[in-house]
Write an enzyme that holds these catalytic residues in place. Structure first.
Site, PDB file in Angstrom:
ATOM      1  N   SER A   1      34.973 -13.258   5.899  1.00  0.00           N
ATOM      2  CA  SER A   1      34.544 -12.919   7.465  1.00  0.00           C
ATOM      3  C   SER A   1      32.760 -13.126   7.345  1.00  0.00           C
ATOM      4  O   SER A   1      32.026 -12.276   7.694  1.00  0.00           O
ATOM      5  CB  SER A   1      34.677 -11.503   7.883  1.00  0.00           C
ATOM      6  OG  SER A   1      34.965 -11.597   9.180  1.00  0.00           O
ATOM      7  N   SER A   2      32.155 -14.106   6.878  1.00  0.00           N
ATOM      8  CA  SER A   2      30.800 -14.286   7.007  1.00  0.00           C
ATOM      9  C   SER A   2      30.181 -14.433   8.309  1.00  0.00           C
ATOM     10  O   SER A   2      29.190 -13.851   8.683  1.00  0.00           O
ATOM     11  CB  SER A   2      30.389 -15.498   6.189  1.00  0.00           C
ATOM     12  OG  SER A   2      30.864 -16.833   7.033  1.00  0.00           O
TER      13      SER A   2
ATOM     14  N   ASP B   1      37.744  -8.374  12.258  1.00  0.00           N
ATOM     15  CA  ASP B   1      36.624  -8.735  11.443  1.00  0.00           C
ATOM     16  C   ASP B   1      35.605  -7.830  12.017  1.00  0.00           C
ATOM     17  O   ASP B   1      34.657  -7.414  11.058  1.00  0.00           O
ATOM     18  CB  ASP B   1      36.254 -10.086  11.584  1.00  0.00           C
ATOM     19  CG  ASP B   1      37.157 -11.174  11.007  1.00  0.00           C
ATOM     20  OD1 ASP B   1      38.245 -10.561  10.267  1.00  0.00           O
ATOM     21  OD2 ASP B   1      37.380 -12.310  10.964  1.00  0.00           O
TER      22      ASP B   1
END
Ligand code: ADP
Ligand code: MG
Length: 388
Positions: free
Chosen positions: A133-134, A179
């Site tokens: 989850s950048s 996220d």
């Protein structure tokens, strides 16, 4: 140029220097949003079920400050690219990587919050596209920055929703809240058990080091292909099954055998079985962690992997090899984490064992002709906020 990943001190120095070059002043502050790993609860979020992520020490950091003009000026240290958009020109569907930052400003505007212009200089050590989850890390860092810069009093869950709105509506990626909720709400040494229907969450302690454990996170570096179609097909199968069963979502199944007997399609039955058993495993993982029995997470991780492999059919050879090798090399339990078709695995190990286990996976990958994996050991870290 300094390598932004060398150390967090150098990275923040570089952010400040780059900011000063771009804005002609020091940043008003530095804010961060962490990447995350999902301990358990895969493909349960869009079935109104349960997830249990924790945040990583790997994070996106933004050096930020307000501007006199009406521009949003964004720079990524990793991409060495600068993008500039007038606030009045923010429009969904524009802007590649900068959409993750600009989208947040747009989402704040859409949600009725008065925000102005800003310079946002970004650097992140969350690997891109590895399922850690950048994207949410960036969004949640920018939400934190904009809230402080413009004195917005927004509750953490609402911040997560704004970050999700940016990803869904501005970037155009149809993801659940997992996220952004993880990146915003997680706490140090804890997991965040989230009910994706009520959006009620509970922090549950994960004192891994204290109990003699560490969590290996290994990126299989598997190139994704056809992922969007597969994800869509899984979602559709779940929605169709819920419609046949006459319930709002698969979360509402109380008798699995009865539900399965009412479905004719074999594939659909397997999908339903994964979602229902994964939900109960996630609930159990929450209870196990709440009671401080972290070793008992291991069989749940193993069972989750088997379910994703056999029933949901979202694992691939590299991922299965990594999980099997991890177990053979002494991991207590292991599973793929994230949406599937590649990405990362997690393995619960005794403290100090993670590196050796990862080495053995790397050897198995080399022998099988796969790419060299990358790995680190993870400690549950705090959610988004101000860094300096
Ligand atoms: P994930 O969230 O699993 O890492 P996504 O596809 O959701 O994968 O998000 C990755 C995208 O986020 C990248 O394609 C890029 O647009 C953006 N991104 C991530 N890190 C950076 C960075 N350091 N600089 C610029 N953009 C980034
Ligand atoms: Mg993402």
């Amino acid at each position: 140029m300094l390598d932004p990943s060398t150390s967090s001190g150098k990275r923040t120095d570089l952010l400040r220097v780059t900011y000063a070059e771009m804005a002609g002043a020091q940043p008003e502050g530095l804010w961060f949003g962490p990447g995350r790993v999902n301990l358990i609860g895969e493909h349960t979020d869009y079935n109104d079920g349960f997830v249990l992520p924790f945040a990583l020490e790997k994070k996106a950091v933004v050096a930020a400050g307000r501007r006199e003009d009406d521009l949003l000026v964004m720079y990524s240290l990793e991409l060495q690219e600068r993008v500039e958009i007038p606030l009045s020109g923010l429009a969904p569907g524009t802007g590649g990587w900068s959409g993750y930052l600009a989208g947040v400003v747009w989402a704040l505007q859409m949600s009725g919050h008065p925000v102005g212009s800003a310079t946002l200089v970004l650097s992140s050590d969350v690997p891109l596209g590895a399922g850690l989850s950048s994207s949410a890390a960036i969004e949640c860092a920018v939400v934190a920055a904009m809230c402080d810069l413009y004195h917005l009093d927004i509750e953490p869950m609402d911040r997560a929703k704004i970050a999700r709105l940016a990803e869904n509506s501005y970037v155009g990626a149809p993801t659940g809240l997992l996220d952004q909720a993880a990146s915003t709400l997680c706490q140090e040494d804890s997991g965040f058990f989230l009910d994706c229907r009520s959006l009620e969450g509970v922090h549950v302690p994960l004192p891994m080091a204290e109990q003699g454990f560490e969590m290996l996170v290994l990126d299989t570096k598997t190139p994704h292909s056809h992922v969007d179609g597969e994800y869509g097909a899984r979602r559709q199968s779940c929605e169709e099954a819920a419609a046949i069963l006459g319930i709002p979502a698969l979360r509402d199944i109380t008798d699995l055998d009865d539900a399965l007997s009412r479905l004719e399609d074999d594939v659909m039955r397997k999908r339903v079985r994964h979602v229902v058993t994964e939900n109960s495993r996630t609930l159990e993982a929450y209870e196990v962690a709440r009671d401080g029995r972290l070793a008992d997470l291991a069989p749940l991780l193993d069972a989750s992997h088997a379910s994703m492999r056999d029933d949901y059919e979202i694992t691939v050879d590299t991922v299965d090899l990594a999980v099997d090798t991890a177990r053979g090399a002494g991991a207590l339990g292991a599973r793929m984490t994230g949406g599937g078709f590649g990405g990362c695995i997690i393995a619960l190990c005794h403290t100090g064992d993670g590196e050796g286990i990862a080495q053995q996976i790397a050897e198995a990958f080399a022998a099988a002709g796969h790419r060299t994996p990358e790995w680190f050991t993870a400690t549950p870290a705090p959610g988004a906020g101000r860094l300096a």
